[in-house]
Design a protein around this motif. Sequence first.
Motif, short mmCIF file in Angstrom:
data_model
loop_
_atom_site.label_atom_id
_atom_site.label_comp_id
_atom_site.label_asym_id
_atom_site.label_seq_id
_atom_site.Cartn_x
_atom_site.Cartn_y
_atom_site.Cartn_z
N ASP A 275 -51.74 32.60 59.33
CA ASP A 275 -51.52 33.37 58.10
C ASP A 275 -51.62 34.86 58.46
N VAL A 276 -50.58 35.38 59.07
CA VAL A 276 -50.59 36.72 59.65
C VAL A 276 -50.85 37.80 58.59
N ASP A 277 -50.24 37.67 57.43
CA ASP A 277 -50.42 38.72 56.41
C ASP A 277 -51.67 38.53 55.56
N GLY A 278 -52.38 37.40 55.78
CA GLY A 278 -53.64 37.18 55.10
C GLY A 278 -53.55 36.90 53.62
N ASN A 279 -52.39 36.43 53.15
CA ASN A 279 -52.22 36.18 51.71
C ASN A 279 -52.64 34.78 51.28
N GLY A 280 -53.17 33.98 52.20
CA GLY A 280 -53.64 32.65 51.83
C GLY A 280 -52.59 31.56 51.94
N CYS A 281 -51.40 31.91 52.42
CA CYS A 281 -50.30 30.95 52.62
C CYS A 281 -49.57 31.29 53.91
N ILE A 282 -48.96 30.29 54.50
CA ILE A 282 -48.13 30.50 55.68
C ILE A 282 -46.68 30.30 55.24
N ASP A 283 -45.85 31.33 55.40
CA ASP A 283 -44.44 31.19 55.03
C ASP A 283 -43.63 30.83 56.28
N ARG A 284 -42.35 30.52 56.07
CA ARG A 284 -41.49 30.11 57.18
C ARG A 284 -41.43 31.16 58.28
N HIS A 285 -41.33 32.41 57.90
CA HIS A 285 -41.22 33.48 58.88
C HIS A 285 -42.48 33.54 59.76
N GLU A 286 -43.65 33.43 59.15
CA GLU A 286 -44.89 33.44 59.92
C GLU A 286 -44.94 32.26 60.90
N LEU A 287 -44.63 31.07 60.40
CA LEU A 287 -44.67 29.89 61.27
C LEU A 287 -43.63 29.99 62.38
N LEU A 288 -42.43 30.44 62.04
CA LEU A 288 -41.36 30.58 63.04
C LEU A 288 -41.80 31.53 64.15
N ASN A 289 -42.36 32.66 63.80
CA ASN A 289 -42.80 33.61 64.82
C ASN A 289 -43.92 33.05 65.68
N ILE A 290 -44.82 32.26 65.07
CA ILE A 290 -45.90 31.62 65.83
C ILE A 290 -45.31 30.61 66.82
N ILE A 291 -44.37 29.79 66.35
CA ILE A 291 -43.76 28.77 67.22
C ILE A 291 -43.04 29.45 68.39
N LYS A 292 -42.29 30.51 68.11
CA LYS A 292 -41.61 31.25 69.18
C LYS A 292 -42.62 31.82 70.17
N ALA A 293 -43.69 32.38 69.66
CA ALA A 293 -44.72 32.97 70.52
C ALA A 293 -45.38 31.91 71.39
N ILE A 294 -45.73 30.78 70.80
CA ILE A 294 -46.37 29.70 71.55
C ILE A 294 -45.47 29.25 72.69
#
Length: 189
Positions: free
Chosen positions: A99-118
Amino acid sequence: MGNSTGSTVDDLQAVEMHLWYKKFMIECPSGQLTLHEFKQFFGMKGLDPEANAYIEQMFRTFDMNKDGYIDFMEYVAALSLVMRGKMEHKLRWYFKLYDVDGNGCIDRHELLNIIKAIRAINGNENQETTAEDFTNRVFDRIDINGDGELSLEEFVAGARSDDDFMEVMMKSLDLTHIVAMIHNRRHSI
């Protein structure tokens, strides 16, 4: 007699803690790890932008008191959680990390960037499924209410029920190479 096993376990944990402390203080004599030192400490140099952003988010998550440094206690708490923590605690921590922006939810963009980074960090960008397809599949499977965001509850329940997603999460913070490095340096310290 009955306490001999318990004291052996305590002794092993004390030895391990001492080794972690020695490594931490050798790598970071000030006792406070900066972001730059964090990247060096974990061998994370020359990363692409997504991987770099992920490492920075990991640093912010480890920095529990948000002072811009990771001290030894924060370092030990993070390693302990990742290596020995209960699955429920790990999943909550992963959620906070993702939850990069800390809003209490994970959106597609956040998850996509995490998957790419991993994938970039682990050196396995060339997989059958693209990061976009994997992200879409995760959302199709675990975004129960279909709002395009994963709540903590959806994330935890989904991770427990989706083996592929759980495997990616476990790889996202696989510290076995760090533990091996600490173990290998035991004799050189």
